[in-house]
Design an enzyme around this catalytic site. Structure first.
Site, PDB file in Angstrom:
ATOM      1  N   HIS A  65      52.054  22.005  43.376  1.00 15.45           N
ATOM      2  CA  HIS A  65      50.649  22.381  43.244  1.00 15.45           C
ATOM      3  C   HIS A  65      50.441  23.814  43.686  1.00 15.45           C
ATOM      4  CE1 HIS A  65      51.178  20.917  47.375  1.00 15.45           C
ATOM      5  NE2 HIS A  65      50.203  21.735  47.717  1.00 15.45           N
ATOM      6  N   CYS A 207      47.782  22.575  55.422  1.00 19.13           N
ATOM      7  CA  CYS A 207      48.962  23.042  54.698  1.00 19.13           C
ATOM      8  C   CYS A 207      48.624  24.359  54.017  1.00 19.13           C
ATOM      9  CB  CYS A 207      49.436  21.999  53.685  1.00 19.13           C
ATOM     10  SG  CYS A 207      48.300  21.734  52.301  1.00 19.13           S
TER      11      CYS A 207
END
Length: 697
Positions: A65, A207
């Protein structure tokens, strides 16, 4: 969710055998649907995100992603692999692959739905349904939440879908759920003290992109807490924003779990609590162990002081890393913070020399004599400002080495030790020693158990006081003089270099500059060179070393730019585009301009660059080229001694590297990512090239 994934974005028979090929296959579906405008640029952003941290998860899941300016709208593509594809998960290959694409400016609502998918991937019933679904339309409906997973009920018996959990994730983005809702055995008597009260944990997850792992870690921790009978409240610091945990919730907590790969915002809120500080994937893969660990720390009375224990990003490694890895990371922490002072101070000094000549270093202070209309006064001003900036080099180096080891408590003794190194003429070596000693002293102090009443003053008074006194004593009385002597011996040795020895040193520094293109080895060579000129009157040998280092560092990007111009057919479209930017980056002495090429084809690009860099470094030393400025590339050529021969040295290295790259790529016959004529096959390694880094981390 209905517009994010359709049957056309699903491949239930994904034939790719590598993660690069899988990303390319799914991305091509996005391109076909008009969701992605530039395939190679988007894949470069995906690869750059993957390089930060593998996106494989336990349970056979891969979630490549990124956020990219090449994405027109938030999009999901799903692929199911019969053979499995390695995405770096500890338990083996992934058979369920989600490619998540978010625009650079994705709004909170879209990111909320993406985060809800991340949470759903922790639901065993949801993933089981994806493995058994028979056609693409049904799979798309399942992901959108239009068809519930057959075995995907939660513990209360309610079916759980992406659509159903979107509201919870929306609250994650705005702050009302993870920052305000607990999981576990919370009840109406939560505040009651006594043995009936459950163990309370607050957690933070984050993250680099804040889209997937952030929310998956939160979901995983919440599930583990529920099973363990623990009360847990999570703050997800994601792309869609976050709301801080209620201070009262933090105050009532017995332990803290920080699962992150980017620095936790306002980390000092958790001082005085038993804390487990780890990477985000640990929370996804082994949440139960983290909960057990934090309970054990609380039982033993092990608590964190303010800013104690640097983040995984700042300390650059996991607890299992070897000492050599940690040492390199600590040193690079200091060097990375030192380089901006080098660049700013060095260029100011260089401008002063360019305007006022080399005698400008003897000018009086501009506080006593400054004439607005005289060029010499302006030259003196620039030189003196640059000198002040250069004066911070050693203290900043020492301070941030200590910071890399012990976080903010290491800054005070580090800066004090670095300043002492300057005072006693211990120079660069003294700064290295002072930083390491300061970090070690602070870490030792932090291990001492202290009464709870004193914990509040530890980071403000006790640690700075004791650590500065210890470091000062060691630097002034014990090790300072030997280090100063070693620094002087090294300086004298450099000053005496001539002939073959100087040429060999130039070749070695050239090899180091081109080995990892801005990485640790490159930075060591650069720091070695800048330390030599970081004085008011650098030696001729020090200026030769600086010239050789800068010349060698310019070779890789200029060579790649020339190679893409001369033999463009050996490179794919993205690399040819990178080649245009590499002209400017190389001319500006930014070695990182060659990284996209090295990432795509390291076995050919890096050795070729090292050959050219070694040749340039050796020739620069042989020609006796000198440089007082630590940066600037071709823009500081007027400040270089023997400038024409210096440019010849650079040109020779560039030509050598270009020739080698062309020959090696020609022998291979096929460039990564370039389809063979008449076929649709591509080399999956091409997806590691590109012109841009991820728009958001």
């Amino acid at each position: 969710m209905s517009d994010m994934i359709t049957a056309d974005l699903i491949d239930l028979d994904l034939s790719a055998d590598t993660k690069e090929a899988a990303a390319r296959a799914l991305a091509e579906r996005m391109v076909a649907q008009g969701r992605v405008t530039d395939l190679e640029g988007f894949l470069a952003d995906v690869a750059a995100r993957e390089a930060q941290m593998p996106t494989g998860l336990d349970g056979g899941i891969g979630i490549p992603h990124c956020r990219s300016e090449h994405v027109t709208e938030p999009t999901l593509a799903f692929g199911r692999s019969a053979l499995g594809i390695d995405f770096g998960a500890a338990d083996g290959p992934a058979d369920l692959i989600f490619l998540i694409a978010a625009p650079a400016g994705a709004d909170d609502a879209h990111l909320t739905i993406l985060s809800s998918l991340a949470r759903q991937l922790m639901n065993a019933g949801f993933t089981a349904a994806l493995r058994s679904v028979g056609d693409a339309a049904a799979a798309a409906a399942l992901i959108r939440g239009e068809e519930p997973a057959a075995s995907g009920s939660d513990e209360d018996g309610d079916e759980d879908s992406v659509a159903d959990s979107a509201a919870a994730s929306a609250e994650s983005a705005t702050g009302s759920t993870p920052a305000g809702t607990t999981t576990g055995t919370a009840g109406g008597d939560e505040e009651a003290a006594g043995p009936e009260r459950p163990f309370r944990i607050v957690a933070v997850t984050s993250c680099p992109t804040g889209i997937a792992h952030t929310y998956m870690a939160a979901e995983s921790l919440e599930n583990a807490a529920r099973e363990a009978g623990v009360e847990l409240t999570v703050e997800t610091q994601g792309s869609a924003g976050f709301t801080r945990l209620d201070p009262a919730v933090i105050e009532a907590a017995d332990g803290v779990i920080l699962a992150h790969d980017v620095p936790v915002r306002d980390k000092d809120r958790f001082a005085g609590k038993a804390t487990v500080d780890t990477g985000v994937k640990a929370a996804v893969n082994r949440p139960g162990e983290l909960i057990t660990e934090v309970r054990g720390k609380a039982a033993r009375g092990e608590v964190a002081s303010a800013s104690s224990g640097a983040t995984p990003v700042e300390r650059g490694g996991a607890p299992g890393d070897g000492y050599g890895t940690k040492l390199r990371t600590w040193l690079m922490s200091g060097v990375s913070y030192m380089v901006p002072f080098v660049a700013a101070g060095g260029l100011l000094i260089a401008l002063g020399f360019a305007i006022g000549g080399y005698e400008i270093n003897k000018a009086p202070s501009v506080m006593d004599h400054f004439v607005w209309s005289q060029a010499d006064s302006w030259a003196a001003l620039l030189f003196q400002i640059g000198g002040v900036a250069f004066g911070f080099l050693v203290p900043v180096l020492a301070g941030y080495i200590a910071y890399g080891m012990a976080d903010r408590p290491g800054l005070v003794p580090g800066f004090v030790g670095g300043s002492i190194a300057l005072t006693i003429n211990a120079g660069f070596l003294g700064g290295l020693a002072a930083g390491l000693i300061s970090g070690a002293v602070v870490m030792a102090i932090q291990r001492v158990r202290i009464p709870a009443a004193l914990r509040g003053i530890m980071p403000v008074v006790v640690i700075p006081l004791i650590s500065s006194a210890v470091v000062g004593f060691l630097m002034f009385v014990v090790i300072g003089k030997p280090i100063a002597s070693a620094q002087k011996a090294m300086t004298d040795w450099l000053s005496g270099l001539s002939g073959t020895n100087a040429v060999l040193l130039g070749a070695l520094l050239g090899l180091m500059m081109c080995f990892d293109l801005g990485g640790p080895v490159n930075k060591v060579a650069y720091a070695f060179a800048t330390a030599g000129i970081a004085v008011s009157d650098p030696s001729d040998s020090a200026m030769k070393i600086m010239a050789a280092v800068m010349a060698a560092g310019m070779v890789p990007p200029l060579s790649m730019a020339l190679a893409t111009t001369v033999r463009g057919k050996l490179f794919n479209a993205a690399e040819r585009e990178n080649g245009k930017a590499a002209w400017v980056l190389g001319a500006s002495f930014i070695s990182e301009g060659a990284i996209p090429f090295a990432a795509a084809d390291p076995l050919r690009v890096i050795p070729s660059s090292m050959v050219g860099g070694a040749l340039t470094g050796a020739l620069s030393m042989a020609f006796g080229a000198t440089l007082r400025a630590p940066h600037g590339g071709i823009f500081v050529v007027p400040l270089i001694g023997n400038p024409l021969l210096y440019l010849v040295a650079i040109a020779a290295g560039v030509c050598a590297t270009t020739a080698l790259v062309i020959v090696l790529k020609g022998l291979r016959g096929q460039t990564p990512g370039t389809a063979a004529p008449g076929t649709g096959d591509t080399d999956p390694s091409a997806s590691t090239t590109g012109t841009k880094q991820p728009v958001a981390a």
